[in-house]
Motif scaffolding. Structure first.
Motif, short mmCIF file in Angstrom:
data_model
loop_
_atom_site.label_atom_id
_atom_site.label_comp_id
_atom_site.label_asym_id
_atom_site.label_seq_id
_atom_site.Cartn_x
_atom_site.Cartn_y
_atom_site.Cartn_z
N ALA A 14 -1.25 4.62 12.46
CA ALA A 14 -1.02 5.10 11.30
C ALA A 14 0.24 5.97 11.01
CB ALA A 14 -2.19 5.81 10.74
N ALA A 15 0.43 6.88 11.92
CA ALA A 15 1.76 7.51 11.97
C ALA A 15 2.90 6.88 11.96
CB ALA A 15 1.63 8.70 13.23
N ASP A 16 2.84 5.67 12.68
CA ASP A 16 4.19 4.82 12.69
C ASP A 16 4.32 4.28 11.47
OD1 ASP A 16 4.18 5.65 15.28
OD2 ASP A 16 3.84 3.71 16.04
N LEU A 69 2.35 12.94 -2.96
CA LEU A 69 2.57 12.30 -1.73
C LEU A 69 1.93 13.36 -0.84
CD1 LEU A 69 4.98 10.53 -0.22
CD2 LEU A 69 6.10 12.60 0.17
N SER A 70 1.21 12.86 -0.13
CA SER A 70 0.28 13.77 1.07
C SER A 70 0.55 13.09 2.37
CB SER A 70 -1.19 13.60 0.76
OG SER A 70 -1.77 14.30 1.82
N ASP A 71 1.16 13.99 3.21
CA ASP A 71 1.36 13.81 4.63
C ASP A 71 -0.06 14.00 5.17
OD1 ASP A 71 4.12 12.93 4.84
OD2 ASP A 71 4.59 14.88 4.23
N TYR A 72 -1.00 14.65 4.58
CA TYR A 72 -2.41 14.93 5.26
C TYR A 72 -3.04 13.59 5.26
CZ TYR A 72 -6.83 16.94 6.40
OH TYR A 72 -7.98 17.01 6.87
N ASP A 73 -3.00 13.06 3.86
CA ASP A 73 -4.11 11.94 3.48
C ASP A 73 -3.41 10.63 3.58
OD1 ASP A 73 -6.13 13.45 2.44
OD2 ASP A 73 -5.27 13.55 0.72
N LEU A 96 -3.03 4.92 3.53
CA LEU A 96 -2.99 4.56 5.02
C LEU A 96 -4.34 5.45 5.51
CD1 LEU A 96 0.55 4.70 6.40
CD2 LEU A 96 -0.61 2.56 5.17
N THR A 97 -5.20 4.65 6.19
CA THR A 97 -6.13 5.21 7.06
C THR A 97 -6.46 4.84 8.47
OG1 THR A 97 -7.53 5.16 4.71
CG2 THR A 97 -8.90 5.54 6.68
N LEU A 104 -5.02 0.92 15.03
CA LEU A 104 -4.51 0.15 13.99
C LEU A 104 -4.55 1.18 12.57
CD1 LEU A 104 -6.53 -3.23 14.81
CD2 LEU A 104 -4.40 -2.30 15.76
N THR A 105 -4.01 0.55 11.65
CA THR A 105 -3.91 1.16 10.34
C THR A 105 -4.71 0.38 9.35
OG1 THR A 105 -2.12 2.39 10.84
CG2 THR A 105 -2.61 2.29 8.57
#
Lengths: 145, 511
Positions: A14-16, A69-73, A96-97, A104-105
């Motif tokens: 998910a980070a990518d 915009l949430s970099d946490y969620d 994204l989860t 994977l995402t």
């Protein structure tokens, strides 16, 4: 209120994937139907309230405002200000989860909007398949294994 | 506070996955860690506040309370009330989301709790792996689907899936890459595919994909396929051994035509038979795990094996394990002219029992008389429980084997001796419904409801029954009549004849 929901499994952590989709000005980089995009008034692309103005490959022009915009969620919401699609009160969220099993995402893209009843089916199809799912498919291929 | 979050992709529609998970009391049917479960106070399992009281396979007991359940969001949450481990303050939730471009399901299982510091890592690992990840694997297994989230080379062998139709116009959007079936040229086979539960008409001959056998599997070319009432229950959805789309059938005989990389002791050309889940026998060819295969010697034909192995194994555990029939006992066998009935009549007599058989017609009465039944009751003409009492001078039967179900259940209770045993192993006429067990006390009656799979799902359980049955066959203690045969394509006709009681003896399909 009409709702559209699509989702896809992206074969990457998910980070990518988030690095690609968090750029509110980055659609031309991964969405197949976007020709070019700019942020109005030189604002930062991750600043809430900024407006992206982009041109589709078919020539249409769309302006959208970043609502959240949430970099946490790992999620981002935006509203359409102007588009050729004849929709009102259009708000969409791309999120994204992480899928821990395989790293994977799950990418989900949903929208709510108002439109005339006779346009509802066509718009649902156009936004769901033509825009969201097509873009997620492109994202999938970008990370394709 | 620690958080545990595990998620996966299940390659099945969200409705199918949710139907299983929303049953708060159903986890004992799929999670390998759960031995049994019940809802306290008999509340509905999906009522918020319901408490499930369950026992682990390892022996511990737990109570958990349902805190929320939403069919709209396909989410439920629950907390622990009592547990043998210090999972303090444990609150967990299960959430499903559809994957719209592959008809798959995203499943997230997460929780928060406060473990004692010195056991933190151990308990986090236990929850993440032994509960959540094991649960993912179990559901995947239950649904019999391949694992979309795993890299291709690590996937378990694909479940049987309809081969992709050819000549379909290409979609404007490129096909999804990881969820679509691989595009290599796959072999196919003709099979009877059930695409939805229903009557005999849902049995349709289709071309389906046949992947190469997995390392522990062999591919069998079927020569004859057994038809059993359990296939009817699979077709109608009464048993969930088959989930559409799927191929029914649990019994066949044939020849090995390919072996997986990890197989030893079996080779191409060997004659084998099987009588066990998973379903999939109604096909020209199939892949099958090797450990439940039975080798056939030359004195046993394909048709006899396919017609009798499942029934023979069932007769073996019914007469030896569920109830050990002793010499001198009075044994009542319903539907005695049917496939399994014929075996039970012969074998119970061989064991020294007095055999009373019930049948629906005079023709069938002659069949079971020839097989050695001491008394035959045509129950369409005579009340069988009165007849049993008359034949036994009021004593009743010591054991009754009843696969008929609702039509005979009450009569069977009446026909039993004091401390008699009713073995209800089928419901050809319909499920027996709900019964008040207090009534059983009037004669201290025992009721059994054996499930075929529980007696046959490992080589250790299956082998003694197979040996015992083939020994009985070779000693001519049981004889197998020539089965009625149907083309594989006519499976629907076979089911119609079986269900309308037009047949006696066994039925086989010939590919």
């Amino acid at each position: 209120m009409t709702k559209v929901y699509v989702s896809s499994v992206i074969p990457a952590p998910a980070a990518d994937v988030w690095k690609v989709v968090r750029d509110f000005n980055g659609l031309p980089d991964w969405a197949p139907f976007v020709a070019e995009s700019r942020i109005e008034q030189n604002a930062h692309a991750d600043r809430i309230g900024c407006i992206r103005s982009f041109t589709l490959k078919d020539g249409g022009r769309i302006r959208e405002r970043l609502l959240a915009l949430s970099d946490y969620d790992l999620s981002c919401s935006y509203a359409i200000l102007e588009s050729p699609m004849q929709v009102e009160n259009y708000v969409a969220t791309l999120s994204l989860t992480p899928i821990t099993d395989g790293n994977l995402t799950l990418a989900e893209w949903q929208a709510e909007f108002d439109c005339t009843p006779e346009r509802e089916a066509a718009l649902t199809q156009q936004i769901g398949s033509g825009v969201f799912q097509a873009a997620l498919t492109a994202l999938k291929q970008r990370f394709g294994r | 506070m620690v958080q545990v979050r595990q998620s996966t992709i299940i390659d099945a529609p969200i409705e199918e996955v949710w139907a299983i998970l929303r049953d708060f009391n159903g986890h004992d049917r799929w999670h390998p860690a759960i031995a049994s479960s019940e809802i306290d106070g008999g509340e509905p399992a999906d009522a918020v506040g319901a408490v499930r009281h369950f026992r682990l396979a390892g022996g511990g007991e737990l109570r958990e309370q349902l805190l929320a359940l939403s069919d709209k969001e396909r989410r439920l949450s629950y907390c622990l009330l009592e547990a043998p481990l210090p999972l303090m303050g444990y609150v967990a939730s299960i959430r499903l989301k559809p994957v719209t471009d592959g008809n798959a399901t995203f499943w997230e299982w997460r929780s928060e709790f406060h473990p004692p510091a010195h056991r933190r890592d151990e308990l986090v690992k236990l929850v993440a792996e032994d509960i959540y990840r094991a649960g993912f694997a179990a559901i995947r297994n239950l649904l019999g689907r391949r694992d979309a989230a795993m890299p291709a080379e690590a996937r378990p062998s694909p479940a049987i899936m309809p081969s992709r139709p050819t000549g379909v116009a290409p979609r404007s959007i490129p096909a999804p890459s990881i969820l679509a079936p691989p595009r290599d040229t796959r072999e196919t086979t003709r099979a009877i595919l059930v695409e939805r539960y229903g009557g005999p008409d849902v049995l349709e001959l289709k071309e389906i994909a046949l992947p190469p056998p997995a390392p522990s599997e062999v591919r069998i070319r079927h020569m004859a396929i057994g038809v059993n009432f359990i296939d009817v229950y699979c077709r109608t959805g009464f048993f969930d051994l088959l989930r559409p789309p799927g191929v029914p059938g649990m019994e066949a005989a044939g020849v090995i035509e390919a072996v997986g990389a990890a197989i030893s002791g079996l080779s191409v050309g060997d004659r084998v038979a099987y009588a066990c889940p998973p379903v999939g026998a109604y096909a020209e060819r199939r892949n099958m795990t090797a450990d439940l295969l039975v080798r056939l010697s030359d004195d046993i034909s394909d048709e006899v094996a396919a017609a009798s192995l499942l029934k023979g194994v069932a007769a073996s555990f019914l007469l030896h394990d569920v109830h050990a029939v002793r010499p001198g006992e009075v044994v009542l066998i319903h539907a005695a002219a049917g496939g399994i009935g014929q075996l039970l009549v012969q074998w119970a007599r061989h064991l020294g029992a007095t055999v009373i058989a019930t049948v629906s017609s005079d023709d069938k009465a002659r069949i079971v008389e020839r097989l050695g039944a001491h008394h035959v009751i045509v129950y369409s003409r005579e009340d069988f429980s009165e007849a049993v009492m008359r034949l036994t001078a009021g004593a009743g039967a010591n054991v009754i084997y009843d696969a008929v179900g609702v039509d005979t259940f009450a009569g069977s209770l009446a026909a039993l001796a004091t401390r008699g045993h009713l073995v209800s192993f089928g419901q050809a006429s319909g499920p027996v419904g709900t019964w008040d067990i207090d009534r059983l006390a009037s004669k201290s009656i025992t009721v059994s409801r054996p499930n075929y799979a529980h007696y046959t799902d490992t080589p250790e359980k299956l082998a003694p029954h197979v040996d015992r049955f083939f020994t009985a066959f070779r000693q001519r203690a049981v004889r197998i009549g020539q089965p009625a045969s149907y083309d594989l394509a006519k499976a629907a006709d076979a089911h119609r004849d079986l269900e309308t009681r037009k047949t006696s003896g066994a039925l086989v399909l010939l590919p």
